[in-house]
Design a protein around this motif. Structure first.
Motif, PDB file in Angstrom:
ATOM      1  N   GLU A   4       0.887  -1.238  -0.105  1.00 62.15           N
ATOM      2  CA  GLU A   4      -0.178   0.015   0.055  1.00 62.15           C
ATOM      3  C   GLU A   4       0.670   1.300  -0.124  1.00 62.15           C
ATOM      4  O   GLU A   4       0.331   2.213   0.291  1.00 62.15           O
ATOM      5  N   GLY A   5       2.077   1.224  -0.396  1.00 67.03           N
ATOM      6  CA  GLY A   5       3.056   2.467   0.062  1.00 67.03           C
ATOM      7  C   GLY A   5       2.857   3.205  -1.170  1.00 67.03           C
ATOM      8  O   GLY A   5       3.831   4.126  -1.507  1.00 67.03           O
ATOM      9  N   ASP A   6       1.614   3.331  -1.739  1.00 64.97           N
ATOM     10  CA  ASP A   6       1.576   4.506  -3.023  1.00 64.97           C
ATOM     11  C   ASP A   6       1.347   5.750  -2.353  1.00 64.97           C
ATOM     12  O   ASP A   6       0.501   6.213  -1.834  1.00 64.97           O
ATOM     13  N   PRO A   7       2.327   6.860  -3.028  1.00 65.60           N
ATOM     14  CA  PRO A   7       2.315   7.983  -2.415  1.00 65.60           C
ATOM     15  C   PRO A   7       1.049   8.911  -2.681  1.00 65.60           C
ATOM     16  O   PRO A   7       0.728   9.822  -2.003  1.00 65.60           O
ATOM     17  N   LEU A   8       0.110   8.436  -3.658  1.00 64.46           N
ATOM     18  CA  LEU A   8      -1.020   8.916  -3.875  1.00 64.46           C
ATOM     19  C   LEU A   8      -2.250   8.875  -3.054  1.00 64.46           C
ATOM     20  O   LEU A   8      -3.147   9.344  -2.816  1.00 64.46           O
ATOM     21  N   GLU A   9      -1.993   7.480  -2.156  1.00 62.32           N
ATOM     22  CA  GLU A   9      -2.923   7.477  -1.173  1.00 62.32           C
ATOM     23  C   GLU A   9      -2.257   7.714   0.162  1.00 62.32           C
ATOM     24  O   GLU A   9      -1.268   7.493   0.564  1.00 62.32           O
ATOM     25  N   PRO A  10      -3.361   8.353   0.969  1.00 62.64           N
ATOM     26  CA  PRO A  10      -2.846   9.034   2.293  1.00 62.64           C
ATOM     27  C   PRO A  10      -2.797   7.965   3.309  1.00 62.64           C
ATOM     28  O   PRO A  10      -3.368   6.680   3.092  1.00 62.64           O
ATOM     29  N   CYS A  11      -1.984   8.228   4.290  1.00 60.61           N
ATOM     30  CA  CYS A  11      -1.980   7.359   5.298  1.00 60.61           C
ATOM     31  C   CYS A  11      -3.062   6.826   5.942  1.00 60.61           C
ATOM     32  O   CYS A  11      -3.971   7.483   5.902  1.00 60.61           O
ATOM     33  N   HIS A  12      -3.320   5.534   6.227  1.00 63.84           N
ATOM     34  CA  HIS A  12      -4.454   4.846   6.644  1.00 63.84           C
ATOM     35  C   HIS A  12      -4.241   3.801   7.443  1.00 63.84           C
ATOM     36  O   HIS A  12      -2.966   3.238   7.525  1.00 63.84           O
ATOM     37  N   ILE A  13      -5.030   3.108   8.224  1.00 62.23           N
ATOM     38  CA  ILE A  13      -4.674   1.913   9.010  1.00 62.23           C
ATOM     39  C   ILE A  13      -6.054   0.860   8.642  1.00 62.23           C
ATOM     40  O   ILE A  13      -7.033   1.373   8.588  1.00 62.23           O
ATOM     41  N   HIS A  14      -5.742  -0.486   8.626  1.00 60.53           N
ATOM     42  CA  HIS A  14      -6.635  -1.375   8.705  1.00 60.53           C
ATOM     43  C   HIS A  14      -6.825  -2.067  10.064  1.00 60.53           C
ATOM     44  O   HIS A  14      -5.855  -1.970  10.624  1.00 60.53           O
TER      45      HIS A  14
END
Length: 81
Positions: free
Chosen positions: A18-28
């Motif tokens: 999930e380390g895509d810089p376009l996707e903001p930090c999140h947690i599952h």
């Protein structure tokens, strides 16, 4: 899946791809069949959930809020972003 921390049987984690810089930090998070995803940036916000009551989600929102700095630190450390 890097596990960031555990709380009352819930496992809080990232998916390793999930380390895509376009996707903001999140947690599952997961406990049994119940799952949820919270954005931490720019503010803590529920992205999706399954099998959790509104009471549980409010509690988990507080847990994410209380651990926001740790989550973001581990996110940047793991994904080198």
């Amino acid at each position: 899946m890097p596990v960031v921390f555990r709380y009352e049987g819930y496992r809080f984690f990232f998916f390793s791809n999930e380390g895509d810089p376009l996707e903001p930090c999140h947690i599952h998070l997961r406990k049994g069949e119940a799952i949820a995803k919270f954005w931490t940036t720019p503010e803590i916000k529920l992205a999706e959930s399954y099998g959790l009551s509104s009471t549980e989600l409010r509690k988990l929102h507080r847990v994410v809020n209380d651990n926001k700095a740790l989550i973001e630190e581990k996110w940047h450390e793991y994904f080198k972003i």
